[in-house]
Write a protein that holds these residues in place. Structure first.
Motif, PDB file in Angstrom:
ATOM      1  N   ALA A 105       7.230  -0.404  -6.160  1.00 48.15           N
ATOM      2  CA  ALA A 105       7.184   1.026  -5.887  1.00 48.15           C
ATOM      3  C   ALA A 105       8.115   1.469  -4.748  1.00 48.15           C
ATOM      4  CB  ALA A 105       5.745   1.450  -5.575  1.00 48.15           C
ATOM      5  N   TRP A 106       8.981   0.567  -4.268  1.00 49.32           N
ATOM      6  CA  TRP A 106       9.919   0.972  -3.218  1.00 49.32           C
ATOM      7  C   TRP A 106      11.153   0.085  -3.234  1.00 49.32           C
ATOM      8  CZ3 TRP A 106      11.618  -1.688   1.182  1.00 49.32           C
ATOM      9  CH2 TRP A 106      11.047  -2.946   1.365  1.00 49.32           C
ATOM     10  N   ARG A 107      12.205   0.582  -2.567  1.00 48.68           N
ATOM     11  CA  ARG A 107      13.431  -0.205  -2.403  1.00 48.68           C
ATOM     12  C   ARG A 107      14.220   0.341  -1.220  1.00 48.68           C
ATOM     13  NH1 ARG A 107      17.211   1.919  -7.415  1.00 48.68           N
ATOM     14  NH2 ARG A 107      17.422   4.039  -6.628  1.00 48.68           N
ATOM     15  N   TRP A 108      15.034  -0.546  -0.636  1.00 49.00           N
ATOM     16  CA  TRP A 108      15.929  -0.128   0.440  1.00 49.00           C
ATOM     17  C   TRP A 108      17.005   0.771  -0.142  1.00 49.00           C
ATOM     18  CZ3 TRP A 108      14.135  -0.889   5.030  1.00 49.00           C
ATOM     19  CH2 TRP A 108      13.360  -2.004   5.306  1.00 49.00           C
ATOM     20  N   ILE A 109      17.435   1.742   0.619  1.00 53.27           N
ATOM     21  CA  ILE A 109      18.583   2.559   0.222  1.00 53.27           C
ATOM     22  C   ILE A 109      19.829   1.747   0.550  1.00 53.27           C
ATOM     23  CG2 ILE A 109      19.874   4.678   0.663  1.00 53.27           C
ATOM     24  CD1 ILE A 109      17.195   6.029   1.318  1.00 53.27           C
ATOM     25  N   GLU A 110      20.699   1.569  -0.423  1.00 56.66           N
ATOM     26  CA  GLU A 110      21.887   0.735  -0.252  1.00 56.66           C
ATOM     27  C   GLU A 110      22.696   1.151   0.958  1.00 56.66           C
ATOM     28  OE1 GLU A 110      24.634  -0.381  -3.396  1.00 56.66           O
ATOM     29  OE2 GLU A 110      23.022   0.003  -4.813  1.00 56.66           O
ATOM     30  N   GLY A 111      23.174   0.137   1.683  1.00 56.25           N
ATOM     31  CA  GLY A 111      24.032   0.386   2.827  1.00 56.25           C
ATOM     32  C   GLY A 111      23.295   0.747   4.099  1.00 56.25           C
ATOM     33  N   LYS A 112      21.984   0.813   4.055  1.00 61.48           N
ATOM     34  CA  LYS A 112      21.196   1.157   5.243  1.00 61.48           C
ATOM     35  C   LYS A 112      20.491  -0.084   5.757  1.00 61.48           C
ATOM     36  CE  LYS A 112      21.925   5.604   4.772  1.00 61.48           C
ATOM     37  NZ  LYS A 112      22.464   6.506   5.725  1.00 61.48           N
ATOM     38  N   ASN A 113      20.263  -0.147   7.042  1.00 61.88           N
ATOM     39  CA  ASN A 113      19.588  -1.290   7.644  1.00 61.88           C
ATOM     40  C   ASN A 113      18.093  -1.038   7.784  1.00 61.88           C
ATOM     41  OD1 ASN A 113      21.958  -2.750   8.042  1.00 61.88           O
ATOM     42  ND2 ASN A 113      22.388  -1.650   9.936  1.00 61.88           N
ATOM     43  N   PRO A 114      17.279  -2.068   7.586  1.00 63.90           N
ATOM     44  CA  PRO A 114      15.836  -1.906   7.775  1.00 63.90           C
ATOM     45  C   PRO A 114      15.508  -1.638   9.234  1.00 63.90           C
ATOM     46  CG  PRO A 114      16.383  -4.187   7.281  1.00 63.90           C
ATOM     47  CD  PRO A 114      17.651  -3.404   7.179  1.00 63.90           C
ATOM     48  N   VAL A 115      14.400  -0.950   9.477  1.00 60.68           N
ATOM     49  CA  VAL A 115      13.970  -0.635  10.821  1.00 60.68           C
ATOM     50  C   VAL A 115      13.174  -1.779  11.430  1.00 60.68           C
ATOM     51  CG1 VAL A 115      12.521   0.908  12.196  1.00 60.68           C
ATOM     52  CG2 VAL A 115      14.012   1.841  10.449  1.00 60.68           C
ATOM     53  N   GLN A 116      12.207  -2.309  10.688  1.00 59.57           N
ATOM     54  CA  GLN A 116      11.315  -3.322  11.250  1.00 59.57           C
ATOM     55  C   GLN A 116      10.775  -4.194  10.116  1.00 59.57           C
ATOM     56  OE1 GLN A 116       7.814  -1.598  12.973  1.00 59.57           O
ATOM     57  NE2 GLN A 116       7.238  -3.462  14.022  1.00 59.57           N
ATOM     58  N   THR A 117      10.643  -5.480  10.369  1.00 63.76           N
ATOM     59  CA  THR A 117      10.038  -6.402   9.412  1.00 63.76           C
ATOM     60  C   THR A 117       8.898  -7.135  10.103  1.00 63.76           C
ATOM     61  OG1 THR A 117      12.140  -6.719   8.267  1.00 63.76           O
ATOM     62  CG2 THR A 117      10.459  -8.383   7.897  1.00 63.76           C
ATOM     63  N   ILE A 118       7.767  -7.229   9.431  1.00 62.09           N
ATOM     64  CA  ILE A 118       6.611  -7.950   9.964  1.00 62.09           C
ATOM     65  C   ILE A 118       6.409  -9.200   9.127  1.00 62.09           C
ATOM     66  CG2 ILE A 118       4.124  -7.881  10.362  1.00 62.09           C
ATOM     67  CD1 ILE A 118       4.366  -4.881  10.699  1.00 62.09           C
ATOM     68  N   PRO A 119       6.487 -10.398   9.758  1.00 60.38           N
ATOM     69  CA  PRO A 119       6.266 -11.639   8.994  1.00 60.38           C
ATOM     70  C   PRO A 119       4.806 -11.814   8.624  1.00 60.38           C
ATOM     71  CG  PRO A 119       6.573 -12.123  11.318  1.00 60.38           C
ATOM     72  CD  PRO A 119       6.790 -10.642  11.147  1.00 60.38           C
ATOM     73  N   ASN A 120       4.548 -12.708   7.696  1.00 57.22           N
ATOM     74  CA  ASN A 120       3.183 -12.983   7.235  1.00 57.22           C
ATOM     75  C   ASN A 120       2.334 -13.552   8.340  1.00 57.22           C
ATOM     76  OD1 ASN A 120       0.898 -13.498   5.826  1.00 57.22           O
ATOM     77  ND2 ASN A 120       1.826 -14.958   4.432  1.00 57.22           N
TER      78      ASN A 120
END
Length: 145
Positions: free
Chosen positions: A130-145
């Motif tokens: 239900a979601w995807r990154w917009i191409e060419g943009k960087n993620p803001v934050q990632t939370i590991p498991n």
């Protein structure tokens, strides 16, 4: 995700912060009404809310977590499930039940995880389909498991 909805709500004295990652969310076309409802709900029922923060983070490199958090009165533990039922609440008893149902159409879940007295925190769990990154943009934050 369209975050311009905050501009449509009267919120004098309430700062609305936005740390939303550049993502597209596949959801019912009523998603803007969901966002509006969550913001309006915080302003109407949060007591002396001075700040609402909207954030996203990726969970386990799979799911997306969209969070609406305020510094108001919060939700008591015994009400956390009830607030999503039709007929329950301080106004029409429709808003958060509507939010839950619109999100559920595309398997998106919502729960309230805040601490009463310290503010409400609505966590929206968006599954990978239900979601995807917009191409060419960087993620803001990632939370590991």
């Amino acid at each position: 995700m369209n975050t311009q909805i905050a501009g449509e709500i009267q919120h004098p004295g309430v700062e609305i912060g936005n740390l939303v990652a550049p993502v597209e969310i596949y959801a019912d076309k009523l998603l803007p009404k969901v966002i509006y409802n969550l913001l309006d709900n915080a302003i109407r029922h949060g007591g002396k809310v001075s700040r609402i923060q909207i954030t996203t983070s990726e969970l386990d490199n799979v799911n997306l977590l969209l969070v609406f958090e305020d510094d108001g009165v919060g939700v008591r533990d015994e009400e956390k499930a009830k607030i999503f039922e039709y007929g329950y609440g301080k106004n029409s008893g429709f808003g958060l039940a509507f939010v839950r149902d619109v999100l559920a159409v595309t398997d998106i879940g919502i729960c309230e995880t805040g601490v009463a007295g310290m503010g409400a925190r609505f966590e929206i769990l968006i599954p990978p389909q239900a979601w995807r990154w917009i191409e060419g943009k960087n993620p803001v934050q990632t939370i590991p498991n």
